[in-house]
Design a protein around this motif. Structure first.
Motif, short mmCIF file in Angstrom:
data_model
loop_
_atom_site.label_atom_id
_atom_site.label_comp_id
_atom_site.label_asym_id
_atom_site.label_seq_id
_atom_site.Cartn_x
_atom_site.Cartn_y
_atom_site.Cartn_z
N ALA A 139 -19.97 76.92 96.37
CA ALA A 139 -19.71 75.42 95.28
C ALA A 139 -20.34 75.60 93.31
N ILE A 140 -20.43 75.36 92.23
CA ILE A 140 -20.55 74.66 91.16
C ILE A 140 -19.89 73.85 91.25
N ILE A 194 -15.27 76.43 92.15
CA ILE A 194 -16.19 74.28 90.57
C ILE A 194 -15.86 73.26 91.58
N GLY A 195 -16.87 72.95 91.59
CA GLY A 195 -16.60 71.08 92.21
C GLY A 195 -16.83 70.52 91.15
N SER A 196 -17.92 69.17 90.96
CA SER A 196 -18.08 67.93 90.22
C SER A 196 -18.75 67.42 90.59
N GLN A 208 -23.25 76.62 99.76
CA GLN A 208 -23.50 75.56 99.19
C GLN A 208 -23.02 74.71 98.07
N ILE A 209 -23.72 73.57 97.40
CA ILE A 209 -22.80 73.53 95.75
C ILE A 209 -24.10 73.28 95.53
N ILE A 210 -24.10 74.14 94.54
CA ILE A 210 -25.54 74.05 93.15
C ILE A 210 -24.85 73.02 92.17
N TYR A 211 -24.95 71.75 92.36
CA TYR A 211 -25.45 71.10 90.24
C TYR A 211 -25.59 70.75 89.58
N VAL A 212 -25.02 70.99 88.82
CA VAL A 212 -25.53 71.92 87.14
C VAL A 212 -25.15 70.71 86.59
#
Length: 255
Positions: A186-187, A144-146, A243-247
């Motif tokens: 990551a999200i 969990i990113g940001s 990958q990092i998916i930004y929500v």
């Protein structure tokens, strides 16, 4: 098609899941069929969270340990080995926030934020990946990113450094573990209505800024992260890695 997102027969460890985003993700994974392991530092709050999920007929149990303590993390996995519990899905969610200008930030506070938000993801993933590799059946790691994995904001320098590190740690995991059929992604949540963000929600100026700077003109809800988490934890994302998916409601799409 729905079978792609079915997590039946899988066990998911969600760190920092006694409340907030972590609890929402654990509940979502359990609803998708996974048996979830909730984690936190306090045994009583973890037990309460487990009971909430079990009362809904969802498969859940818990283990309280400090994800920043290398020995405590190793001991937890050793116990799961002895109990025959295999962690197939890891959600590295544990995190804290601390707001202070960099020139006033004490090293101890910097280290505490880095350890909780970044180093813990390394410690837990290392133990999980060792076992995934040894089993030869692959696995899923979701960090969990940001928004601060991508963009900085004043007074949260340590958090920004940690979450930027999460993005690159995710890529490092992919580089080393993809050949073992481990997908590490990551999200990046936007501004989400959580207990940790309550002081910001209650600040009229900040609340107005969030709503005016976001194309969706509102805060996100923890449950709005569940779909992405289930996707990244399932067979549907078998060729998605690093990958990092930004929500974030579109926040990063605009200036």
């Amino acid at each position: 098609m729905t079978q792609l997102f079915d997590l039946s027969g899988r066990t998911a460890l969600v760190t920092g899941s006694a409340r907030g985003i972590g609890f929402a993700l654990a509940e979502g994974l359990a609803a998708a069929g996974a048996s979830v392991v909730l984690n936190g530092t306090h045994a009583d709050t973890v037990a309460e969270a487990v009971a909430r999920l079990q009362s809904k007929g969802l498969g859940a149990h818990g283990r309280a340990f400090d994800v920043t303590n290398e020995q405590a993390v190793a001991d937890a996995f050793t116990q799961w080995d002895q109990d025959g519990v295999q962690i197939d899905i890891l959600i590295n969610n544990a995190g804290i926030q601390f707001r202070k200008p960099l020139v006033e930030l004490e090293l101890s506070d910097w280290q505490r934020v880095i350890d909780t938000n970044l180093t813990s993801a390394f410690l837990v993933a290392k133990q999980a990946a060792r076992r995934m590799i040894a089993r030869g059946s692959g696995g899923k790691i979701v960090n969990i990113g940001s928004l601060t994995s991508e963009a900085a904001r004043a007074t949260v320098g340590a958090y920004t450094a940690a979450k930027g590190g999460i993005k690159m740690l995710t890529r490092a995991m992919s580089a080393e573990w993809a050949s073992s059929n481990i997908q590490a992604n990551a999200i990046g949540p936007g501004y989400i209505l959580t207990d940790m963000n309550k002081p910001l929600v209650d600040n009229p100026a900040f609340d107005a800024w969030v709503k005016s700077s976001n194309p969706s003109q509102r805060w996100g809800k923890p449950e709005e992260l569940v779909g992405t988490a289930v996707y990244l934890a399932s067979a549907a994302s078998s060729y998605v890695n690093g990958q990092i998916i930004y929500v974030d409601g579109g926040w990063l799409a605009v200036l």
